[in-house]
Design a protein around this motif. Structure first.
Motif, PDB file in Angstrom:
ATOM      1  N   LEU A  47       5.711  -5.958 -10.296  1.00 30.24           N
ATOM      2  CA  LEU A  47       5.742  -6.662  -9.016  1.00 30.24           C
ATOM      3  C   LEU A  47       4.696  -6.133  -8.039  1.00 30.24           C
ATOM      4  O   LEU A  47       3.990  -6.912  -7.390  1.00 30.24           O
ATOM      5  CB  LEU A  47       7.131  -6.544  -8.393  1.00 30.24           C
ATOM      6  N   VAL A  48       4.585  -4.811  -7.927  1.00 34.32           N
ATOM      7  CA  VAL A  48       3.668  -4.257  -6.929  1.00 34.32           C
ATOM      8  C   VAL A  48       2.217  -4.544  -7.291  1.00 34.32           C
ATOM      9  O   VAL A  48       1.376  -4.729  -6.408  1.00 34.32           O
ATOM     10  CB  VAL A  48       3.901  -2.748  -6.730  1.00 34.32           C
ATOM     11  N   THR A  49       1.937  -4.612  -8.592  1.00 31.14           N
ATOM     12  CA  THR A  49       0.567  -4.900  -9.011  1.00 31.14           C
ATOM     13  C   THR A  49       0.190  -6.333  -8.669  1.00 31.14           C
ATOM     14  O   THR A  49      -0.918  -6.614  -8.192  1.00 31.14           O
ATOM     15  CB  THR A  49       0.411  -4.664 -10.519  1.00 31.14           C
ATOM     16  N   GLU A  50       1.111  -7.270  -8.919  1.00 31.90           N
ATOM     17  CA  GLU A  50       0.828  -8.671  -8.610  1.00 31.90           C
ATOM     18  C   GLU A  50       0.779  -8.909  -7.101  1.00 31.90           C
ATOM     19  O   GLU A  50       0.112  -9.844  -6.646  1.00 31.90           O
ATOM     20  CB  GLU A  50       1.879  -9.574  -9.255  1.00 31.90           C
ATOM     21  N   ALA A  51       1.474  -8.066  -6.320  1.00 37.33           N
ATOM     22  CA  ALA A  51       1.443  -8.219  -4.865  1.00 37.33           C
ATOM     23  C   ALA A  51       0.078  -7.849  -4.298  1.00 37.33           C
ATOM     24  O   ALA A  51      -0.326  -8.348  -3.250  1.00 37.33           O
ATOM     25  CB  ALA A  51       2.522  -7.361  -4.226  1.00 37.33           C
ATOM     26  N   GLY A  52      -0.625  -6.955  -5.015  1.00 38.68           N
ATOM     27  CA  GLY A  52      -1.979  -6.618  -4.605  1.00 38.68           C
ATOM     28  C   GLY A  52      -2.036  -5.490  -3.597  1.00 38.68           C
ATOM     29  O   GLY A  52      -1.082  -4.712  -3.464  1.00 38.68           O
ATOM     30  N   PRO A  53      -3.159  -5.377  -2.887  1.00 39.83           N
ATOM     31  CA  PRO A  53      -3.347  -4.264  -1.954  1.00 39.83           C
ATOM     32  C   PRO A  53      -2.189  -4.128  -0.981  1.00 39.83           C
ATOM     33  O   PRO A  53      -1.574  -5.116  -0.582  1.00 39.83           O
ATOM     34  CB  PRO A  53      -4.648  -4.647  -1.225  1.00 39.83           C
ATOM     35  N   LYS A  54      -1.899  -2.881  -0.636  1.00 41.97           N
ATOM     36  CA  LYS A  54      -0.736  -2.607   0.197  1.00 41.97           C
ATOM     37  C   LYS A  54      -0.776  -3.391   1.511  1.00 41.97           C
ATOM     38  O   LYS A  54      -1.807  -3.692   2.047  1.00 41.97           O
ATOM     39  CB  LYS A  54      -0.623  -1.105   0.460  1.00 41.97           C
ATOM     40  N   GLY A  55       0.408  -3.636   2.018  1.00 42.82           N
ATOM     41  CA  GLY A  55       0.587  -4.499   3.176  1.00 42.82           C
ATOM     42  C   GLY A  55       1.818  -5.332   2.958  1.00 42.82           C
ATOM     43  O   GLY A  55       2.400  -5.905   3.887  1.00 42.82           O
ATOM     44  N   TRP A  56       2.269  -5.390   1.697  1.00 42.07           N
ATOM     45  CA  TRP A  56       3.483  -6.115   1.340  1.00 42.07           C
ATOM     46  C   TRP A  56       4.703  -5.232   1.599  1.00 42.07           C
ATOM     47  O   TRP A  56       4.604  -4.024   1.757  1.00 42.07           O
ATOM     48  CB  TRP A  56       3.449  -6.516  -0.136  1.00 42.07           C
ATOM     49  N   ASP A  64       7.336  -9.737 -19.958  1.00 41.96           N
ATOM     50  CA  ASP A  64       6.842  -8.608 -19.174  1.00 41.96           C
ATOM     51  C   ASP A  64       6.411  -9.068 -17.785  1.00 41.96           C
ATOM     52  O   ASP A  64       5.819 -10.145 -17.618  1.00 41.96           O
ATOM     53  CB  ASP A  64       5.633  -7.967 -19.868  1.00 41.96           C
ATOM     54  N   HIS A  65       6.690  -8.245 -16.793  1.00 44.56           N
ATOM     55  CA  HIS A  65       6.162  -8.415 -15.433  1.00 44.56           C
ATOM     56  C   HIS A  65       6.502  -9.784 -14.827  1.00 44.56           C
ATOM     57  O   HIS A  65       5.713 -10.346 -14.075  1.00 44.56           O
ATOM     58  CB  HIS A  65       4.649  -8.204 -15.418  1.00 44.56           C
ATOM     59  N   LEU A  66       7.656 -10.331 -15.188  1.00 47.32           N
ATOM     60  CA  LEU A  66       8.143 -11.608 -14.661  1.00 47.32           C
ATOM     61  C   LEU A  66       7.211 -12.780 -14.991  1.00 47.32           C
ATOM     62  O   LEU A  66       7.302 -13.846 -14.379  1.00 47.32           O
ATOM     63  CB  LEU A  66       8.331 -11.558 -13.137  1.00 47.32           C
ATOM     64  N   GLY A  67       6.288 -12.586 -15.939  1.00 50.39           N
ATOM     65  CA  GLY A  67       5.319 -13.644 -16.208  1.00 50.39           C
ATOM     66  C   GLY A  67       4.215 -13.680 -15.171  1.00 50.39           C
ATOM     67  O   GLY A  67       3.551 -14.705 -14.995  1.00 50.39           O
ATOM     68  N   LYS A  68       4.001 -12.568 -14.460  1.00 50.92           N
ATOM     69  CA  LYS A  68       2.906 -12.407 -13.499  1.00 50.92           C
ATOM     70  C   LYS A  68       2.868 -13.507 -12.431  1.00 50.92           C
ATOM     71  O   LYS A  68       1.889 -14.252 -12.321  1.00 50.92           O
ATOM     72  CB  LYS A  68       1.570 -12.305 -14.242  1.00 50.92           C
ATOM     73  N   PRO A  69       3.908 -13.617 -11.623  1.00 51.56           N
ATOM     74  CA  PRO A  69       3.929 -14.643 -10.577  1.00 51.56           C
ATOM     75  C   PRO A  69       2.863 -14.385  -9.513  1.00 51.56           C
ATOM     76  O   PRO A  69       2.416 -13.249  -9.324  1.00 51.56           O
ATOM     77  CB  PRO A  69       5.338 -14.497  -9.984  1.00 51.56           C
ATOM     78  N   PRO A  70       2.467 -15.438  -8.782  1.00 50.45           N
ATOM     79  CA  PRO A  70       1.406 -15.304  -7.763  1.00 50.45           C
ATOM     80  C   PRO A  70       1.948 -14.722  -6.468  1.00 50.45           C
ATOM     81  O   PRO A  70       1.941 -15.362  -5.417  1.00 50.45           O
ATOM     82  CB  PRO A  70       0.913 -16.746  -7.594  1.00 50.45           C
ATOM     83  N   ILE A  71       2.384 -13.479  -6.515  1.00 57.77           N
ATOM     84  CA  ILE A  71       3.009 -12.853  -5.349  1.00 57.77           C
ATOM     85  C   ILE A  71       2.025 -12.721  -4.194  1.00 57.77           C
ATOM     86  O   ILE A  71       2.383 -12.911  -3.021  1.00 57.77           O
ATOM     87  CB  ILE A  71       3.586 -11.480  -5.726  1.00 57.77           C
ATOM     88  N   ALA A  72       0.782 -12.404  -4.504  1.00 64.70           N
ATOM     89  CA  ALA A  72      -0.210 -12.191  -3.443  1.00 64.70           C
ATOM     90  C   ALA A  72      -0.390 -13.435  -2.578  1.00 64.70           C
ATOM     91  O   ALA A  72      -0.616 -13.327  -1.369  1.00 64.70           O
ATOM     92  CB  ALA A  72      -1.547 -11.773  -4.052  1.00 64.70           C
ATOM     93  N   ASP A  90       8.728  -9.280   0.652  1.00 66.78           N
ATOM     94  CA  ASP A  90       7.730 -10.153   0.032  1.00 66.78           C
ATOM     95  C   ASP A  90       7.987 -10.300  -1.462  1.00 66.78           C
ATOM     96  O   ASP A  90       7.655 -11.330  -2.064  1.00 66.78           O
ATOM     97  CB  ASP A  90       6.319  -9.594   0.250  1.00 66.78           C
ATOM     98  N   LEU A  91       8.571  -9.269  -2.065  1.00 67.64           N
ATOM     99  CA  LEU A  91       8.842  -9.278  -3.501  1.00 67.64           C
ATOM    100  C   LEU A  91      10.183  -9.922  -3.835  1.00 67.64           C
ATOM    101  O   LEU A  91      10.380 -10.402  -4.956  1.00 67.64           O
ATOM    102  CB  LEU A  91       8.831  -7.842  -4.035  1.00 67.64           C
ATOM    103  N   ARG A  92      11.092  -9.940  -2.874  1.00 78.69           N
ATOM    104  CA  ARG A  92      12.470 -10.352  -3.148  1.00 78.69           C
ATOM    105  C   ARG A  92      12.597 -11.769  -3.709  1.00 78.69           C
ATOM    106  O   ARG A  92      13.405 -12.003  -4.628  1.00 78.69           O
ATOM    107  CB  ARG A  92      13.337 -10.191  -1.899  1.00 78.69           C
ATOM    108  N   PRO A  93      11.864 -12.778  -3.219  1.00 78.91           N
ATOM    109  CA  PRO A  93      12.035 -14.126  -3.793  1.00 78.91           C
ATOM    110  C   PRO A  93      11.753 -14.172  -5.293  1.00 78.91           C
ATOM    111  O   PRO A  93      12.386 -14.949  -6.020  1.00 78.91           O
ATOM    112  CB  PRO A  93      11.023 -14.975  -3.014  1.00 78.91           C
ATOM    113  N   TYR A  94      10.842 -13.347  -5.758  1.00 77.70           N
ATOM    114  CA  TYR A  94      10.489 -13.333  -7.180  1.00 77.70           C
ATOM    115  C   TYR A  94      11.556 -12.590  -7.989  1.00 77.70           C
ATOM    116  O   TYR A  94      11.945 -13.033  -9.077  1.00 77.70           O
ATOM    117  CB  TYR A  94       9.104 -12.707  -7.352  1.00 77.70           C
ATOM    118  N   ALA A  95      12.050 -11.474  -7.436  1.00 75.99           N
ATOM    119  CA  ALA A  95      13.138 -10.763  -8.096  1.00 75.99           C
ATOM    120  C   ALA A  95      14.399 -11.622  -8.134  1.00 75.99           C
ATOM    121  O   ALA A  95      15.100 -11.680  -9.156  1.00 75.99           O
ATOM    122  CB  ALA A  95      13.417  -9.446  -7.375  1.00 75.99           C
TER     123      ALA A  95
END
Length: 291
Positions: free
Chosen positions: A213-222, A178-186, A226-231
């Motif tokens: 992905l959006v949850t791990e990225a955190g508060p908006k501004g991403w 689930d959720h890519l294993g919660k990577p440190p996107i932020a 910013d998400l693409r390397p993880y996807a």
């Protein structure tokens, strides 16, 4: 068996990961603090349906949220009452109980039993990073495999090594990350998460959800960039045939609307062929969860 009607609609999607809850029935004790305050309210299928249809989502998989035995029968009954939207349930049972096989057998006799497609436990909250390799948990995972169910992994990056070993020990069990294993996107970091995900994806009995992905990225501004390397990492590690879209609604609404999450997922997979996108957005979930 004939295919469900939604499978003949190529533009329609499967949402392989969302939740519902009613706080008058049961507290969600993980919803604490100011950051989560916006989702400390009821979320029902009636709330989800218009958003799902607007995003061209035809079928969903509802996933457990609490480690309470009564929740899974409730979700099965919910699916049975609304088969036009919910096609599968990932429930919970205590994998450590000695009679776990009997507990699973009881779930498979309940009304709505045909919707039970998997089991999940909040491993992310276990203090032992090797919880999945405990003897009692191993026995529980074997019982899940014997029932022909999948096992969803909700873990933190430091728990991925245990996921790898568990998947090796249970080749007959499909593990769904689930959720890519919660990577440190932020923070923007990729390692050591990326290496661990690649090692997990190298095992044929593993699947990953393009969710959270959006949850791990955190508060908006991403941005999507910013998400693409993880996807891209999970696309490379698992391939489209072992990747499935999930909204993580309503948790996702902390950072983006349902429609925005679906659009971001489409943007992150824009380099794929039509057949590969069809796998990510419907085929993988239908096959893995036997929808």
């Amino acid at each position: 068996m004939s295919e469900p009607a939604w499978m003949s609609e190529p533009a329609w999607m499967v949402d392989a990961h969302h939740h519902v809850w009613d706080l008058s029935v049961r507290d969600q004790d993980w919803i604490t603090g100011d950051a989560l305050a916006p989702i400390r309210r009821d979320f029902s299928l009636a709330d989800l349906l218009p958003e799902a249809r607007a995003a061209k989502v035809a079928a969903t998989v509802v996933v457990q949220t609490v480690t309470v035995a009564d929740e899974t029968p409730e979700l099965l009954a919910l699916a049975a009452a609304d088969p036009d939207l919910v096609a599968g349930v990932v429930g919970w049972t205590d994998l450590t109980r000695p009679d776990v096989a009997d507990a699973l057998a009881e779930l498979c006799e309940l009304p709505g039993r045909q919707y039970l497609v998997g089991i999940r436990h909040q491993v992310q909250g276990e203090p032992d990073p090797w919880w999945l390799l405990r003897p009692d948990v191993r026995r529980g995972l074997s019982a899940v495999a014997d029932r022909g169910l999948a096992y969803d992994l909700v873990v933190q990056p430091h728990q991925l090594p245990a996921c790898i070993e568990a998947a090796k020990e249970h080749p007959g069990l499909t593990f769904v990350l689930d959720h890519l294993g919660k990577p440190p996107i932020a923070s923007g970091d990729l390692e050591p998460w990326a290496s661990a995900v690649r090692a997990l994806g190298a095992l044929p009995n593993t699947v990953c959800k393009l969710s959270g992905l959006v949850t791990e990225a955190g508060p908006k501004g991403w941005t999507a960039d910013d998400l693409r390397p993880y996807a891209d990492t999970v696309l490379e590690a698992f391939g489209p045939d072992r990747l499935m879209f999930g909204s993580d609604w309503p948790v996702c609404t902390l950072e983006a609307s349902y429609g925005e999450v679906a659009d971001i997922a489409r943007e992150l997979t824009d380099s794929l062929s039509d057949a590969e996108r069809a796998a990510v957005f419907a085929g993988t979930a239908a096959r893995v969860y036997r929808l």
